[in-house]
Design a protein around this motif. Structure first.
Motif, mmCIF file in Angstrom:
data_model
loop_
_atom_site.group_PDB
_atom_site.id
_atom_site.type_symbol
_atom_site.label_atom_id
_atom_site.label_comp_id
_atom_site.label_asym_id
_atom_site.label_seq_id
_atom_site.Cartn_x
_atom_site.Cartn_y
_atom_site.Cartn_z
ATOM 1 N N GLY A 194 0.798 -1.216 0.000
ATOM 2 C CA GLY A 194 0.000 0.000 0.000
ATOM 3 C C GLY A 194 0.831 1.265 0.000
ATOM 4 N N ASP A 244 3.249 -3.066 -5.333
ATOM 5 C CA ASP A 244 1.855 -3.373 -5.039
ATOM 6 C C ASP A 244 1.353 -4.484 -5.966
ATOM 7 O OD1 ASP A 244 -0.740 -3.183 -3.988
ATOM 8 O OD2 ASP A 244 -1.294 -1.613 -5.389
ATOM 9 N N ARG A 302 -4.514 -8.097 2.678
ATOM 10 C CA ARG A 302 -5.551 -7.356 1.956
ATOM 11 C C ARG A 302 -6.143 -6.234 2.802
ATOM 12 N NH1 ARG A 302 -5.895 -6.790 -3.207
ATOM 13 N NH2 ARG A 302 -5.738 -8.737 -4.301
ATOM 14 N N ILE A 303 -6.421 -6.531 4.065
ATOM 15 C CA ILE A 303 -7.018 -5.530 4.952
ATOM 16 C C ILE A 303 -6.061 -4.366 5.177
ATOM 17 C CG2 ILE A 303 -7.807 -5.119 7.314
ATOM 18 C CD1 ILE A 303 -8.898 -8.022 7.247
ATOM 19 N N ARG A 315 -3.450 -3.431 3.355
ATOM 20 C CA ARG A 315 -3.223 -2.689 2.113
ATOM 21 C C ARG A 315 -4.362 -1.717 1.850
ATOM 22 N NH1 ARG A 315 -5.420 -2.652 -2.985
ATOM 23 N NH2 ARG A 315 -4.025 -1.890 -4.582
ATOM 24 N N GLY A 316 -5.579 -2.157 2.045
ATOM 25 C CA GLY A 316 -6.727 -1.281 1.845
ATOM 26 C C GLY A 316 -6.699 -0.075 2.779
ATOM 27 N N GLU A 317 -6.367 -0.306 4.039
ATOM 28 C CA GLU A 317 -6.286 0.794 5.000
ATOM 29 C C GLU A 317 -5.164 1.773 4.650
ATOM 30 O OE1 GLU A 317 -8.120 1.817 7.667
ATOM 31 O OE2 GLU A 317 -9.556 0.397 6.842
ATOM 32 N N ARG A 339 -3.964 2.355 1.659
ATOM 33 C CA ARG A 339 -4.359 3.113 0.469
ATOM 34 C C ARG A 339 -5.326 4.237 0.827
ATOM 35 N NH1 ARG A 339 -1.304 2.923 -3.654
ATOM 36 N NH2 ARG A 339 -3.011 3.150 -5.088
ATOM 37 N N VAL A 340 -6.224 3.988 1.789
ATOM 38 C CA VAL A 340 -7.140 5.034 2.242
ATOM 39 C C VAL A 340 -6.365 6.120 2.981
ATOM 40 C CG1 VAL A 340 -9.005 5.511 3.883
ATOM 41 C CG2 VAL A 340 -9.189 3.570 2.330
#
Length: 159
Positions: free
Chosen positions: A61, A68, A115-116, A118-120, A122-123
Motif C-alpha cells: 500500500g 503493489d 488485503r485488509i 493494504r486497503g487501510e 491506500r485510504v
C-alpha cells in the motif's frame, strides 16, 4: 482417575462439569491440557499471520506501483487456492510435528491480513496529513512509520 461407578456420568453441578467417558474419567481434566496447546498455537498463528500479512500489506500500500502489483498478485494466488488443501500440502512437504503444522496453517492465514492492511494504507495515503508530508518532500519509506503505521495500528505510539 478412573471410576467404574461413574461410566458416562451426566453433567451435573455436584460432580463432573463435562461428564465422564466410557471408563469413568473426568472429561474436563482431560480437555484442559489440550486446550493449553491449542490456545497457544492459535495465538501464535494469528500473530505470525498478522506480522507477515501486515508487513506485506503495508509495503504494497505504501509503495504502490510494481511492488503493489507483485505483492498483491502473490496474495491473490494464496487466496485463490483452497486454504485447507494448501495447508495439507505444506504440512506433507515439511513433515509431521507441531512446528510444521504451525507453519502450514500460518502460510494460509496471512493473505487476509495483507488485503485488509493494504486497503487501510491506500485510504490513509489519500488523507491530507500524508499528502502534506509527501508535498514537503518526505519519501515513501519515511512516510510509513510516522504517518501510515499509526493509522493502521490503533495502539501504535504516535511520534
Amino acid at each position: 482417575m478412573q471410576s467404574a461407578g461413574e461410566l458416562y456420568a451426566p453433567v451435573g453441578p455436584g460432580g463432573h462439569l463435562l461428564g465422564t467417558d466410557g471408563i469413568g474419567r473426568d472429561l474436563l481434566s482431560r480437555t484442559l491440557p489440550g486446550l493449553r496447546t491449542s490456545w497457544l498455537m492459535a495465538l501464535a498463528i494469528v500473530a505470525l499471520g498478522l506480522l507477515a500479512g501486515g508487513l506485506t500489506g503495508l509495503v504494497a500500500g505504501a509503495f504502490g506501483g510494481w511492488a503493489d502489483a507483485v505483492l498483491m498478485r502473490i496474495t491473490d494466488l494464496f487466496l485463490a487456492l483452497p486454504g485447507t488443501l494448501v495447508a495439507i500440502a505444506v504440512a506433507a512437504a515439511l513433515g509431521s510435528g507441531l512446528g510444521n503444522t504451525f507453519l502450514a496453517i500460518s502460510v494460509v492465514w496471512w493473505p487476509f491480513y495483507a488485503r485488509i492492511v493494504r486497503g487501510e494504507v491506500r485510504v490513509l495515503a489519500a488523507r491530507p496529513h500524508v499528502e502534506a508530508a509527501r508535498m514537503a518532500g518526505v519519501g515513501r519509506t519515511r512516510l510509513i512509520v510516522p504517518h501510515l503505521l499509526p493509522g493502521v495500528v490503533a495502539w501504535c505510539p504516535r511520534p
